[in-house]
Structures are given as structure tokens and as C-alpha cells.
Enzyme design. Structure first.
Site, PDB file in Angstrom:
ATOM      1  N   LYS A 108       0.854  -1.190   0.000  1.00 31.81           N
ATOM      2  CA  LYS A 108       0.000   0.000   0.000  1.00 31.81           C
ATOM      3  C   LYS A 108       0.881   1.226   0.000  1.00 31.81           C
ATOM      4  CE  LYS A 108      -4.498   0.662   0.185  1.00 31.81           C
ATOM      5  NZ  LYS A 108      -5.511  -0.336  -0.208  1.00 31.81           N
TER       6      LYS A 108
HETATM    7  N1  GLU Z   1      -7.119   0.014  -3.502  1.00 29.88           N
HETATM    8  C1  GLU Z   1      -7.836  -1.153  -3.839  1.00 29.88           C
HETATM    9  C2  GLU Z   1      -7.938  -2.091  -2.659  1.00 29.88           C
HETATM   10  O1  GLU Z   1      -7.835  -1.693  -1.523  1.00 29.88           O
HETATM   11  C3  GLU Z   1      -7.306  -1.827  -5.099  1.00 29.88           C
HETATM   12  C4  GLU Z   1      -5.893  -2.278  -5.058  1.00 29.88           C
HETATM   13  C5  GLU Z   1      -5.356  -2.749  -6.413  1.00 29.88           C
HETATM   14  O2  GLU Z   1      -6.110  -2.820  -7.365  1.00 29.88           O
HETATM   15  O3  GLU Z   1      -4.160  -3.024  -6.446  1.00 29.88           O
HETATM   16  O4  GLU Z   1      -8.202  -3.253  -2.822  1.00 29.88           O
END
Ligand code: GLU
Length: 425
Positions: A108
């Protein structure tokens, strides 16, 4: 006096891991390893603001695990972002990718900033400098960012372009959630909402309730909340309350979701504020309190972490909660809900549709071969329904709630990969 709850997301994530480790009798050395992010990068992001002054923002990229493949996870822009939050979100991505069995680890990113108070040019400079700073650890074979809270396809274009400029050639596979014209995938924009609606339908049908005619309340009307509302509305579900930071829209007869989407997206900064077709509650705290206590079948938190806590879990009247946001329910609240017989579909299952289509986007970019939307949607639904069934089966056979079942499945899969690979050196 009641002891106040610890809302630190990383502590919550560790507590969840500990509980699952106990249940699956996880090897204590593997457990120890999985508690820590593999890599944590903190960067300073100095940029020129439009008035010519330099401001320095703080940004993070955390990779929790690369056991099952490259790290994967979004980037969030928010004034309240903290390193512990990003560490928790990275760990949750590891479990999420494992629940839906896609070959990624978890990561993240976050930047402490208020995008609503910045111009587009400032946001572009921030995004480009952040991408350049984290460029040493991201890449299609290493770690692939994507949109999250307050980031979108336009920001992904700048990230892709910056990374490509530094390499000297186009690298579409470095981020997902891009616009279609530069290697984005059909179906990615609505993927999380589609997945949330699919698991909502599954859990309701397990309880003998048909989604058409069911009622729901949704906290948050960003990408995930609005697409979830749209898909549920299309399935005949009556949405009686929707909130965002400006307040809440309430209508016992059911909100006209397409009209509401048209209204919010017509604004410079999308918001529910002043929606004239239904009752609008302009005090955000009151709107939130009303929403959480709505007399509905399903409550869908689709905003930020720690929204359902020991303070408001007793107020919930819904029999089902589907976590479209990451980490919206604290462990204390989960315990209260379990005792009260409320079924919670956990975030790592419920909102996994986004990263699933991100996986499809990455595969398409690597192969330069793009798929039809109907095939993407069908594969997404297939993956979500399989994961839902896997988790329900464990929940039934092990007599645990759906969150514990999802954790047992996910932690088990990651631990298996870690064990097979062994500890280097
Ligand atoms: N931000 C989204 C999540 O929390 C998508 C993450 C992604 O597609 O890599 O799942």
C-alpha cells in the site's frame, strides 16, 4: 469508565493475524515473519506549489509480503494518512489477494495531503515526484500501485508516465486502474462495486432474502460506494440512505441512484451536498449516526477504517454488514456483532473485486492483449463467487464467523507459500 478502544489500524491488523494464527495452529516462526512488512519506504516529496513556494509532503510505500508474487495495492491521498495505517492496509492486501487466490503479495502507498485543497497542477507534481521517489521499489515484476481513496485513473496516468520516462520506454504494467487508452482494463473502474454487489447477493440468498426488494444503507459515495449503490439498485435493492463527508441522503422509498450519481458527478468535487430529490441531512455526524442505525437488511461501510466501533455496534439494526471499505470494523465491534448474530462479510473478501480486475489488467499489459468487458466481468464474478463459497464452507465446517474463515484461508495460503520457499539464507 469504559476503556477507550485502540483504533491504531496496524495493531488491529496484528490482532486479527494473531487470532487466525491461533485457529490454524500456525507455525510460530512463520507467524513471526508475517507480522512485519517486508519493506517500508518513507519519502519526502518537495514540490512547487502554484504560488511559487516549496512544500514538502510525506509519502509511504509499504510492501508487506511478496511470498505469492509481486506486491499489489493502492495509493491513498488523505490528510490523516499515517505509516501505521499504510502498514495495516499493506497487510490486508496480502490477505485479500490470497482469499481470491491471485498471484500477488500485498502493498500500500499513501501521501499525507489534502487533494481537495490542491490544484490539478499541484496534484500532478506531487504524484510525479512521489512516483519518482518510490520508483526504486515499484515495477511490473516488483510492486504494482493502483487507485485507492482520493486517487483515480488520471493519477495512475501520471504515475505510469513518470515511471516510463525514468525507464526510457512505456511500462503500462507498473500501475493498474489506468485509463483504457494507455493500457487500462475494461471493467476496472466498476470492479470493486461489482464484487461487493455480488457477495451481497450471495449472503442475502444464503439467508433466504432476495436482493430485489432487500434494503441497504451505504456509508461513502466515492468510486466503491457509488458503483456498489448502482449495481444493487439495478438488482432491485432499495437503498434508503447514503452518506459522505458533506452529510447524507435519506429516502425510505429508495434513492434514485442513477440520478444521484448524475448530481454528484456534475460537481467539481463530487459530493452529495444539497441533493434536492430526497431528504438531505447536512450535519455529517448526525447523517452518519442515522445511517449506521438504519432499519435495513444490509449496511455497507464504503469509506474509511474504524467506522463501526464498540461505541456504535449496538445501534446497528441490519442483519448483514458487507465491508466495502478496508478495515471499517474494529475487533471489539466485530465481537459485539457476532454475539448479536449480525453476519459480517469481511473486507478482504467483500472488496477484493478491485484487485482482481487489477490482476486482469496487469496480465493484459504484460501480454499486450486486451480482453472483452463481458469476459472480464464474467471472470470477476466467477472469482468472487468461488472465494465466497470457499470462505462460507470454512465458516460452516470450523464454526467460525466469515472474517475468521477468510483469515484462516488467506493466512493459510500465504504461510504455505512462505514455508515452501523457506527462509533465505
Ligand atoms: N485500492 C484497492 C484495494 O484496496 C485496489 C488495489 C489494487 O487494485 O491493487 O483493494
Amino acid at each position: 469508565m469504559r476503556k477507550t478502544e485502540d483504533l491504531n489500524p496496524y495493531k488491529i491488523a496484528l490482532e486479527q493475524l494473531d487470532e487466525a494464527a491461533k485457529k490454524i495452529d500456525l507455525d510460530k516462526n512463520l507467524h513471526e515473519k508475517l507480522k512485519y512488512p517486508k519493506r517500508t519506504l518513507i519519502v519526502s516529496i518537495p514540490i512547487y506549489m502554484d504560488d511559487g513556494t516549496v512544500r514538502v509532503f510525506e509519502g509511504y510505500r509499504v510492501q508487506h509480503s511478496l511470498e505469492r508474487g509481486p506486491a499489489k495495492g493502492g495509493v491513498r491521498y488523505h490528510p490523516d494518512v499515517t505509516l501505521d495505517e499504510v502498514k495495516a492496509l499493506a497487510m490486508w492486501m496480502t490477505w485479500k489477494c490470497a482469499v481470491v487466490n491471485i498471484p500477488f503479495g500485498g502493498a500500500k502507498g499513501g501521501v499525507v495531503c489534502d487533494p481537495a485543497a490542491m490544484t490539478e497542477r499541484e496534484l500532478e507534481r506531487l504524484t510525479r515526484r512521489y512516483t519518482s521517489e518510490i520508483g526504486i521499489i515499484i515495477g511490473p515484476e516488483k510492486d504494482i500501485p493502483a487507485p485507492d481513496v482520493n486517487t483515480n485513473p488520471k493519477i495512475m496516468s501520471w504515475m505510469m508516465d513518470t515511471y516510463s520516462m525514468n525507464k526510457g520506454y512505456s511500462v503500462p504494467g507498473v500501475v493498474t486502474g489506468k485509463p483504457l487508452d494507455i493500457g487500462g482494463s475494461k471493467g476496472r473502474l466498476h470492479a470493486t462495486g461489482k464484487g461487493v454487489a455480488a457477495v451481497t447477493e450471495d449472503i442475502l440468498s444464503q439467508k433466504g432474502i432476495s436482493v430485489s426488494g432487500a434494503t441497504a444503507a451505504i456509508q461513502g459515495f466515492g468510486n466503491v460506494g457509488s458503483w456498489t449503490a448502482r449495481f444493487l439498485y439495478d438488482k432491485g435493492c432499495r437503498i434508503t440512505g447514503i452518506t459522505d463527508i458533506s452529510g447524507g441522503v435519506f429516502d425510505p422509498k429508495g434513492i434514485d441512484v442513477p440520478k444521484l450519481i448524475e448530481y454528484t458527478s456534475g460537481k467539481k468535487i463530487p459530493s452529495l451536498e444539497g441533493y434536492p430529490e430526497s431528504e438531505f441531512e447536512k450535519n455529517p455526524e448526525e447523517a452518519n449516526r442515522r445511517l449506521i442505525g438504519s432499519e435495513v437488511d444490509v449496511l455497507i461501510p464504503a469509506a474509511l477504517e474504524s467506522q463501526i466501533t464498540s461505541r456504535n455496534a449496538e445501534m446497528i439494526k441490519a442483519s448483514v454488514i458487507v465491508e466495502a471499505a478496508n478495515g471499517p470494523t474494529t475487533p471489539n465491534a466485530s465481537n459485539i456483532l457476532e454475539k448479536r448474530g449480525v453476519t459480517v462479510i469481511p473486507d478482504i473478501l467483500a472488496n477484493a473485486g478491485g484487485v482482481t480486475v487489477s490482476y486482469f489488467e496487469w496480465v493484459q499489459d504484460l501480454q499486450s492483449n486486451f480482453w472483452k468487458e463481458k469476459d472480464i466481468d464474467a471472470s470477476l464474478i466467477d472469482i468472487m463467487k468461488t472465494a465466497f463459497k470457499d470462505v462460507s464452507d470454512i465458516s460452516r465446517s470450523e464454526k467460525v464467523d466469515m472474517r475468521m474463515a477468510a483469515y484462516m484461508l488467506a493466512v493459510g495460503r500465504v504461510a504455505k507459500a512462505a514455508k515452501l520457499r523457506g527462509l533465505y539464507p
